[in-house]
Design a protein around this motif. Structure first.
Motif, short mmCIF file in Angstrom:
data_model
loop_
_atom_site.label_atom_id
_atom_site.label_comp_id
_atom_site.label_asym_id
_atom_site.label_seq_id
_atom_site.Cartn_x
_atom_site.Cartn_y
_atom_site.Cartn_z
N ASN A 176 0.82 -1.21 0.00
CA ASN A 176 0.00 0.00 0.00
C ASN A 176 0.85 1.26 0.00
N MET A 177 0.46 2.21 -0.80
CA MET A 177 1.03 3.54 -0.74
C MET A 177 0.30 4.29 0.36
N LYS A 178 0.79 5.46 0.72
CA LYS A 178 0.15 6.27 1.75
C LYS A 178 -1.23 6.68 1.26
N THR A 179 -2.24 6.42 2.06
CA THR A 179 -3.62 6.74 1.70
C THR A 179 -3.95 8.18 2.08
N LYS A 195 -9.06 7.74 4.34
CA LYS A 195 -8.44 6.72 5.19
C LYS A 195 -9.51 6.03 6.05
N ASP A 251 -5.73 11.26 3.62
CA ASP A 251 -6.45 11.39 4.89
C ASP A 251 -7.96 11.45 4.68
#
Length: 116
Positions: free
Chosen positions: A55-58, A63, A60
């Motif tokens: 996963n890449m950073k989701t 999320k 905000d």
């Protein structure tokens, strides 16, 4: 090419599953991601998976509500969207970026409207 589907009208609090079907290339060597855009605003990255399925950073804003998954044999990526809110109304796009060439492919988008 990439073709998104599954968009539509949903009530607040509802769910939708978007699909992104690839043709002409194999998604297994690509990072895949979902983005959205509303008129007058820049396209926003939401969620993504590397070619190694990490996963890449989701974002905000989504999320805990949006989840990306990929099915390499079906050459398809999915976006499960839960607890949808009116502010999630946008055109949703799928993107593929090649690990080898860094070439980026976008789909044409699918409209999601959240309204009662």
């Amino acid at each position: 090419q990439l073709v998104e589907s599954g968009g539509g009208l949903v009530q607040p609090g509802g769910s939708l599953l978007l699909s992104c079907a690839a043709s002409g290339f194999n998604i297994s060597g690509h990072a895949m991601s979902w983005h959205r855009q509303v008129p007058g605003k820049a396209r926003e990255f939401l969620v993504g998976l590397t070619s190694a399925n990490r996963n890449m950073k989701t974002a905000d804003s989504v999320k805990g509500r949006f989840t990306i998954s990929r099915d390499n044999p079906k050459n398809t990526v999915y976006l499960q969207m839960n607890i949808l809110q009116p502010e999630d109304t946008a055109v949703y796009y799928c993107r593929a970026v090649s690990d080898f060439t860094n070439h980026s492919t976008w789909g044409r988008g699918t409209q999601v409207t959240v309204s009662s």
